[in-house]
Structure formats: structure tokens, C-alpha cells
Scaffold this active site. Structure first.
Site, PDB file in Angstrom:
ATOM      1  N   TRP A 112      77.022  66.056  83.331  1.00  8.20           N
ATOM      2  CA  TRP A 112      76.448  66.121  81.981  1.00  8.20           C
ATOM      3  C   TRP A 112      75.196  65.269  81.864  1.00  8.20           C
ATOM      4  CZ3 TRP A 112      77.366  70.136  79.342  1.00  8.20           C
ATOM      5  CH2 TRP A 112      78.611  70.769  79.395  1.00  8.20           C
ATOM      6  N   ASP A 178      75.198  59.319  75.407  1.00  6.78           N
ATOM      7  CA  ASP A 178      76.024  60.504  75.208  1.00  6.78           C
ATOM      8  C   ASP A 178      77.476  60.034  75.333  1.00  6.78           C
ATOM      9  OD1 ASP A 178      77.508  62.820  75.324  1.00  6.78           O
ATOM     10  OD2 ASP A 178      76.400  63.722  76.990  1.00  6.78           O
ATOM     11  N   LYS A 202      85.897  66.977  71.896  1.00  5.14           N
ATOM     12  CA  LYS A 202      86.783  66.200  72.768  1.00  5.14           C
ATOM     13  C   LYS A 202      87.636  65.210  72.001  1.00  5.14           C
ATOM     14  CE  LYS A 202      83.968  67.801  76.247  1.00  5.14           C
ATOM     15  NZ  LYS A 202      82.572  67.875  76.625  1.00  5.14           N
TER      16      LYS A 202
END
Ligand SMILES: *Cc1c(COP(=O)(O)O)cnc(C)c1O
Length: 367
Positions: A112, A178, A202
């Protein structure tokens, strides 16, 4: 409080270990179900009422206030609820925050982080440094040779690799994080960051929304970029430049309330530590399963493990599914298995997983 299904005449409890969208608190799902047709006694669904209505505005404000309480976010920061998940923020962040030096750095700690880096690289006129991963360690959070940066980008939890930065040092200059896969799962001091963003699916709620927490003094008007990506404008409009992701914000608000009732981030962190310890201890003592992540960098939320034999791994995931332990197959890029223990995972689910691993090891370990 459990999810129970019938399988061949017997009842079975189901636990969801999926990496994302991930497990939500059953109490929250029940509440959504109960009030889906009539939000706050209005005889209208949250899906139907105007985002300009008083009821809606109060709900969104309460969600924001609860998130502020949970993460101790003071008024120097704006809290935005935006469309487009974390991925849109990969582009919005550099478009909004790079006016001063036109120079940023990204710690390339995993899949990511690489995506965030790729998005920044596409922006014309922006110098983007990539700090590569070391062989078996995460790249260090530190200043870049005295070069002033608009920000250093850190992915606090690497969802696919199962690694995390549990500590963020001070004095490294402006940090953008992030936090998609471990926001609200472990305590971070918000004051250490200029901006934090997280896709909701999440630890927060339904997919498609991102939470952005940003220092107000980093916000300036950007008439040159798409309006929905202009954080300054979104802040002016209280995230209502266009119709906000109303259902996601509503569900997130319920999750924030649930977490506050649970005791907040510190309380869930203690549970997360204990759950992760149970799984890692089992793996470290197992002759069949292993996890090769450096112990100080092991994620609390995403725990990878493997037998070292891809066929056996596949067999594990499918037998686990048949036992009600869902979503354990590893990411297609890394294989193996991955147990995602987001905040809503009960400890009973973790114990059921370990029992199953033990059983599988006895049957298939060949010892
Ligand atoms: C899941 C994830 C993303 C992507 O989120 P989307 O909302 O699907 O864009 C980004 N970063 C991290 C760390 C993630 O875990």
C-alpha cells in the site's frame, strides 16, 4: 452477540478474519438493522433523509465528536469524512500539501505504501523520494538528510505484509500517515502528524469512505484541483461539498460509539495486544506454522502465517472456512494465510482460530 449458521444440521459460530472489508461489531450491525427503516424515530431511513436536515447534521457532528474523543484530536485539526476510500487520498494528499517545497518522501514499507508512492509520482512538478525497504526491516522513520520536505509519508500498518510501526519518533518534520488498517487499534499521538488518513473498511465501517484528520494550518484553498479533492474547501463545507457518504458516516458513528463504550483506544489496544500475543505465541511454538516478521515489527491487526507448502496452506484455508473461520487465505501477492484481528474480533474468535490451527497441526503436521 454471535453469528451462528446451520451446517449439516449442527450450529456453528462464524468468525470473519477478512483483511477488508473487515469484521464489524455485531452490536453495531444489530442497531443498523433495527433502525434502518426509521432513523431516530423519523419514519425515514438514514438512506433517505436529507444530508442538510438537522437530524443528519447532528448525527455527523456526533460521529466527529466521538472520533475526536477517541483519538484526542483538538481543534487545531479538521476531521473530514470523504468519498473515495484511502486510494483517492493517495492523490489528494500530495495535491493539497506540497505548496511549499514541492518535495516529499515516502517510506516504501509495503504494497500500500508503494501505491501511495505511485500516485504521488504521477503529479507533475513534484519531487518524490522513495525510501526503500531493508531486507528484513521496515525503512526507518527519520528526516531525509536535512532536506526540507512538505511531508514524510508513513504507512503505520502494512496490511498485506503484516508489519507495523508501533512507535513514531518526534522531530522528523511533518508526517503524513496512512493508518487505514490500524487506526483506533493502537494508540498514536495525533500531534505527531500533520495529516492522518484511513479507508474506513478495516476498523471504522463501510468501504468507500475515508477519514482525513489534518492540521488546519496546512490547509489552503486549491482552486486548481478538483473541488472534491480540495481539503480546504471540504473543511469549509463540513465534508458536504457534495452529498457525503451518509450511510458510511452513520455506521462509522455507531462504531465510534461502540468503541467509546468499550473503553476507548487504550482498552481495545490491550485486547488487541493480548489477541496478537496468543496467535504469535502459538505460531512461534508450532512446528508446522511460521511467521517470519521481525518480532518488534509484527502487526497487531494483520498476522500472516504459512506452513511453507502452498497446497497445505490452501487446504488449511478451505478447512478453516468449513469450520466457520472465514477469510483466512493470504493476499494473492504473498500467499499463505492471514488472520486480520480488527477491533471487532472477539477473543473467542482468536481462541477458535488457535484451536483449529492446533487440530490442523496434529492431523497434517506429520509429527
Ligand atoms: C486497504 C488499504 C488501502 C486501500 O483502501 P481503499 O479504501 O480500498 O482505497 C490503503 N492503505 C492501506 C494501508 C490499506 O490497508
Amino acid at each position: 452477540m454471535m453469528r451462528i449458521i446451520e451446517m449439516g444440521g449442527t450450529q456453528m459460530t462464524v468468525y470473519n478474519f477478512s483483511a477488508g472489508p473487515g469484521v464489524l461489531p455485531t452490536a453495531v450491525l444489530n442497531q443498523i438493522q433495527t433502525e434502518l427503516k426509521s432513523f431516530n424515530s423519523s419514519q425515514m431511513s438514514i438512506l433517505e433523509i436529507s444530508h442538510r436536515s438537522q437530524q443528519y447534521i447532528e448525527m455527523q457532528q456526533a460521529a466527529e465528536n466521538n472520533l475526536r474523543d477517541l483519538m484526542q484530536i483538538d481543534d487545531r485539526y479538521a476531521v473530514l469524512f470523504l468519498h473515495g476510500g484511502a486510494t483517492l487520498q493517495f492523490t489528494s494528499v500530495p495535491l493539497n500539501l506540497t505548496d511549499q517545497y514541492h518535495h516529499v518522501a515516502y517510506l516504501n514499507s509495503g504494497h500500500w505504501a508503494q501505491k501511495a508512492l505511485d500516485a504521488a509520482t504521477k503529479i507533475t512538478g513534484l519531487k518524490v523520494e522513495a525510501v526503500p525497504k531493508k531486507t528484513d526491516r521496515l525503512p526507518e522513520i527519520k528526516p531525509l538528510d536535512g532536506t526540507p520536505l512538505d511531508y514524510l509519508h508513513v504507512t503505520t500498518n502494512n496490511t498485506i505484509e503484516g508489519t507495523a510501526y508501533h512507535q513514531v519518533p518526534t522531530g522528523v518534520g511533518p508526517i503524513v500517515a496512512d493508518m487505514s488498517s490500524n487506526i483506533l487499534a493502537e494508540p498514536y499521538d495525533i500531534n505527531q502528524f500533520d495529516l492522518v488518513y484511513a479507508g474506513a473498511q478495516k476498523n471504522i465501517g463501510p468501504a468507500g469512505m475515508a477519514v482525513v484528520i489534518v492540521k488546519r494550518d496546512r490547509l489552503t484553498s486549491h482552486p486548481d484541483i478538483p473541488a472534491v479533492m480540495d481539503y480546504w474547501l471540504e473543511e469549509q463545507k463540513h465534508s458536504e461539498l457534495n452529498t457525503p457518504p451518509v450511510f458510511s458516516i452513520y455506521a462509522a458513528g455507531l462504531v465510534f460509539k461502540w468503541l467509546k463504550e468499550f473503553g476507548g483506544v487504550q482498552a481495545i489496544y490491550q485486547q488487541n495486544l493480548e489477541q496478537a500475543r496468543l496467535v504469535y505465541d502459538f505460531i512461534d511454538n508450532s512446528k508446522l506454522f511460521n511467521n517470519s516478521v521481525n518480532p518488534t515489527e509484527r502487526s497487531l491487526t494483520n498476522i500472516g502465517f504459512s506452513t511453507g507448502n502452498s497446497q497445505l496452506d490452501q487446504q488449511f484455508s478451505s478447512e478453516a472456512t468449513a469450520h466457520g473461520l472465514i477469510g483466512l487465505a493470504g493476499h494473492r501477492l504473498v500467499g499463505g494465510m492471514r488472520a486480520s484481528l480488527y477491533n471487532a474480533m472477539p477473543t473467542a474468535g482468536v481462541k477458535a482460530l488457535i484451536d483449529f490451527m492446533q487440530q490442523f497441526e496434529l492431523t497434517h503436521g506429520g509429527f
